[in-house]
Design an enzyme around this catalytic site. Structure first.
Site, PDB file in Angstrom:
ATOM      1  CE  LYS A 222      44.287  66.548  42.389  1.00  0.00           C
ATOM      2  NZ  LYS A 222      45.381  65.664  43.135  1.00  0.00           N
TER       3      LYS A 222
ATOM      4  NE  ARG B 262      49.638  58.854  41.840  1.00  0.00           N
ATOM      5  CZ  ARG B 262      48.684  58.075  42.791  1.00  0.00           C
ATOM      6  NH1 ARG B 262      49.029  56.970  43.429  1.00  0.00           N
ATOM      7  NH2 ARG B 262      47.876  59.036  42.949  1.00  0.00           N
TER       8      ARG B 262
ATOM      9  NE  ARG C 177      44.208  55.877  42.245  1.00  0.00           N
ATOM     10  CZ  ARG C 177      44.440  57.391  42.073  1.00  0.00           C
ATOM     11  NH1 ARG C 177      43.352  58.028  42.676  1.00  0.00           N
ATOM     12  NH2 ARG C 177      45.039  57.607  41.683  1.00  0.00           N
TER      13      ARG C 177
ATOM     14  NE  ARG D 152      43.733  57.716  46.896  1.00  0.00           N
ATOM     15  CZ  ARG D 152      44.037  58.812  45.862  1.00  0.00           C
ATOM     16  NH1 ARG D 152      43.417  59.990  45.722  1.00  0.00           N
ATOM     17  NH2 ARG D 152      45.245  58.826  45.307  1.00  0.00           N
TER      18      ARG D 152
ATOM     19  NE  ARG E  19      47.958  64.753  37.363  1.00  0.00           N
ATOM     20  CZ  ARG E  19      46.623  64.119  38.021  1.00  0.00           C
ATOM     21  NH1 ARG E  19      45.699  64.425  37.860  1.00  0.00           N
ATOM     22  NH2 ARG E  19      47.218  63.310  39.304  1.00  0.00           N
TER      23      ARG E  19
END
Ligand code: ADP
Ligand code: ADP
Ligand code: ZN
Length: 226
Positions: free
Chosen positions: A21, A180, A169, A135, A96
């Site tokens: 996203k 998540r 992160r 990431r 969400r």
């Protein structure tokens, strides 16, 4: 001088963590002049600034849960009222929950607007874990990279700004990623049906390469904003 009034497009990118996203929202910003609104980025900024909303959100984010609708809506409302959104917005990571989706529908209706398209980025659960675990982002400009799938052209140097510092992160580890993902399936995936009922749902195979997904998304954006 007469100008034709066009309503700014409101695009939603739906998808689990790691679906792409953020990567795609930044590409759409560059290509179409849309503005990316990421509630995850806004919440991380609130945590870093130590605001009351940030203090309340911190532990939930670290555990991979969803921050309360009240806090998220409070943060987003301020941003949606800003005057720089004329060309339209890409909502990245919002809504969400069913409560957030309903609040958004009402907020837009109040301004005579509606969701232009909700685009569901579909990826396998296992791919999502690998994407999140690899990431990292440029500390200076926020450009996203991946250990395997998206390396800078020159090792250790950001393609966009030349920065040489990168960050990861705290919640991008395999364990939190699973929490998540569960939150996504339980609370966010049902929104796909919500936007289906509103007749604005689009889906895209996000297992494809970054460029292939970008090209598919570009076609959707051109079609829905024509
Ligand atoms: P999201 O915002 O949905 O959580 P990101 O855009 O941050 O996802 O992407 C997660 C990670 O996967 C990033 O490291 C990014 O570089 C990488 N990535 C994004 N899209 C793809 C893709 N289509 N194929 C492979 N890797 C991707
Ligand atoms: P990703 O796309 O990789 O899941 P985000 O940056 O969108 O990551 O979100 C990071 C965290 O911030 C989420 O795990 C959640 O705790 C919180 N968050 C972001 N957006 C929302 C939202 N709309 N509602 C509730 N919590 C959110
Ligand atoms: Zn950079």
């Amino acid at each position: 001088m007469s100008e034709v009034e066009t309503k700014p497009a409101v695009l939603i990118l739906l998808g689990p963590p790691g679906a792409g996203k953020g990567t795609q929202a930044r590409m759409l910003e560059e290509r179409f002049g849309l503005v990316q609104l990421s509630t995850g980025d806004m919440l991380r900024a609130a945590v870093a600034a130590g605001t009351p909303a940030g203090l309340a959100a911190k532990a939930v984010m670290e555990a991979g849960g969803l921050v309360s609708d009240e806090i998220v809506l409070g943060i987003l409302r301020e941003r949606l009222a800003a005057p720089d959104l004329k060309a339209g917005v890409i909502l990245d990571g919002f809504p969400r929950t069913a409560g957030q989706a309903e609040a958004l529908d009402k907020l837009l209706a109040y301004n005579g607007q509606r969701v232009t398209a909700a685009i569901s980025l579909e990826v396998d659960d296992e791919a999502m874990i690998a994407r999140v675990a690899g990431r990292y982002t440029c500390a200076a400009c926020g450009e996203g990279y991946h250990d395997q799938f998206k390396l800078p052209a020159v090792a250790g140097t950001c393609d966009k700004c030349g920065g040489t510092e990168f960050k990861r992160r705290a919640d991008d580890n395999a364990e939190t990623a699973r929490a998540r993902l569960e939150a996504y399936h339980a609370q966010t995936a049902p929104l796909i049906a919500h936007y289906g009922r509103l007749g604005v749902l689009e889906t895209i195979d996000a297992m494809d390469s970054i460029d292939a997904v970008a090209s598919g998304l570009g076609s959707i954006v051109q079609r829905v904003s024509a």
